[in-house]
Structures are given as C-alpha cells and as structure tokens.
Design an enzyme around this catalytic site. Structure first.
Site, PDB file in Angstrom:
ATOM      1  CB  SER A 150      -0.897   0.008   1.246  1.00  0.00           C
ATOM      2  OG  SER A 150      -1.540   1.265   1.419  1.00  0.00           O
ATOM      3  CE1 TYR A 174      -4.327  -2.484   5.233  1.00  0.00           C
ATOM      4  CE2 TYR A 174      -3.509  -0.279   4.744  1.00  0.00           C
ATOM      5  CZ  TYR A 174      -4.028  -1.485   4.318  1.00  0.00           C
ATOM      6  OH  TYR A 174      -4.262  -1.692   2.977  1.00  0.00           O
TER       7      TYR A 174
END
Length: 299
Positions: A192, A205
């Site tokens: 990401s 995360y």
C-alpha cells in the site's frame, strides 16, 4: 459505450470523483452488495488475451475488491483460480466464482480465516490437489480499522488481528507454496502507499504494509536461484467494501480526493498490474514494487 482496459480515456474522468461516490457505512469486513456505488471489478471491461493460459493461481481475499478484479482478469487471461474468503463473505465469493466460471475457467472457493496457520497450509494443499498444481500466489487479503486517536485507541486485539492477517498469513502461505512452485512461477504481494506515507489513523495497518514491502524484496533474493519471482503492488486509495466498513463516514465521503488524479481508483484499474507480474512479460522483474496510486508518489 463499454470501454476495455486498452481504450484511451481521461484518467480524471474515467470513474466517479469523491463527491459522486457513496459507500454506505457497514460493519467489517464489508460486503460489495451493501455499497450504493458498487466498485468496478472489470466485469464488463476486462479483455483477456491469453497471457496466463494454463496457469493456476491462489488469490487470498478473492471475494471482493482488488481480489475479485484479479480473479476476473486472471480467468479471462486463461488461468484457473482458487479464492479464499471469510465465511461471512460467502455471497461475494459466490459472485466472484460465477464470473470466473463464465470465463470458462475452474474456480475453487475456500472459506476460513488466514490468521490460522493450518488454514494457510490447507489453502495451498487444496490448490495443488484441485487445480493440479500452483504457479501464482497472490497475497491480497488484509485487515484494517481506522482509529482516530492513533496508538492510544489501538487495542492489542486489533493489533494482533492486523498483524496475523496481513503479515503472518503472508509468511505462512509463501512458506507452504514454495515447495510446489516450479521455475517461472510468481508470488505477488499487496502492499500500500501506507507503507511509504503512513496515516496516523492506520498505524498498525501501515506498519504491516511496510513489512510486506521489505518481505517482498528479501524473499525475491531468497528465491531467485529457484527461478521464482516475487513482486509487490502498492495501491493508493481504492474503492472497495473495506472502505465504508473500516473508515468513518466523513473519511469515506472524501476518499481519494488527495491524489493528483482527484479520485479513488477502482479495483479494475489494479488488475492489470497483477497480470503483468504474473505473466512472462515481467520475466526480468523481481523484488519490485509497482505503485498504482493515482499519481501520489510512493516515496
């Protein structure tokens, strides 16, 4: 007019802007059917050209979002696929399976929780047994939960779930798959932009996504002498059920507006990156991270 992924389009206007999208708040892990504005997974637009003919792939989190788009693309490129999903996402998984079968390919659906080591081993066993082998592993499933208070609001339970889903499962699946991967096989991980530009609300995360980037680079070197390539796709903001299920409503309403192209990406726009890494076209690429971010730099 229906466009495919090869038609020239203005990337700013190709999909809805943030003020035109409605996510519909829901509980995690999120369902596609509960989103008023359903993501585009390439159902009507992805055109395959046989780039993965005869290949066999595992795609974790293949029920919805990026995983569904990758399953559709792989199937239309000629691959048989196994998709994993949480039991509560059965409806989404069945729709993905229907789309794979409509492409004329075999699909195996495996419910369960990849936070369990034995389940990860079972996923690989079933792929080998039911697809006849394994050529591509896509580690895509992930969990996130935004916490406005940052570290003080992240419970040990949440931290454990995020790390087990995003990192432990990645390790377990790769370890189980490698003995079955012949030279020319590929592993594709999903990181990401959070790995490079972490949001305070997604501290846990983002930490796992940075770990995935590092793991990808290290594993690529580890497996190079086996002829197995390992690469990584790093998405920016992508419109999936995970967004309204794990982010506050005000964040959903502006989701994607901070990138140069001015909108969130659609899962269909991610799928070609995975096809590239899975295909022979990327034969001299390993240990690489490809950002699909709407123009926001990774570094």
């Amino acid at each position: 007019m229906t466009h495919d992924q090869y038609d020239r389009q203005d990337p700013q206007e190709q999909f809805p802007a943030p003020d035109e999208q409605t996510g519909g708040q829901q509980s995690a892990p999120g369902r596609t059917g509960r989103m008023p504005d359903t993501p585009d997974h390439g159902e009507d637009s992805y055109r395959g050209t046989g780039r993965l003919t005869g290949k066999r792939a595992v795609i974790t989190g293949g029920d919805s979002g990026i995983g569904r788009a990758v399953a559709i693309a792989f199937a239309r490129e000629g691959a048989d696929v196994l998709i994993t999903y949480l039991p509560e996402e059965k409806d989404d998984a069945e729709e993905t399976a229907r789309l794979v079968r409509a492409a004329g390919r075999t699909v195996v659906t495996v419910p369960g929780d990849i936070r369990e080591e034995e389940h990860c081993a079972e996923i690989v066993r079933r792929a080998v047994d039911e697809l006849g082998g394994l050529d591509i592993l896509v580690n895509n499933a992930a969990h996130q939960m935004a916490q406005e208070g940052g570290i003080t609001d992240i419970t040990t339970e949440q931290f454990d779930r995020v790390l087990k889903t995003n990192l432990y499962a990645l390790f377990w699946l790769c370890r189980a798959a490698v003995p079955h991967l012949a030279p020319g096989s590929t592993i594709i991980n999903t990181a990401s932009i959070q790995a490079y530009q972490p949001s305070p609300q997604l501290l846990d995360y983002a930490t796992t996504k940075a770990g995935i980037v590092n793991f990808t680079k290290g594993l690529a070197q580890n497996l190079a002498d086996r002829g197995i390539r390992v690469n990584c796709v790093a998405p920016g903001p992508v419109w999936t059920p995970l967004i309204p299920a794990t982010m506050p409503e005000e964040a959903v309403e502006s989701f994607g507006q901070d990138v140069p192209l001015g909108r969130a990406g659609q899962p269909a726009e991610l799928a070609p990156a995975y096809v590239f890494f899975a295909s022979q076209e990327s034969s001299y690429v390993t240990g690489e991270v490809l950002g699909v971010t709407g123009g926001k730099p990774l570094a």
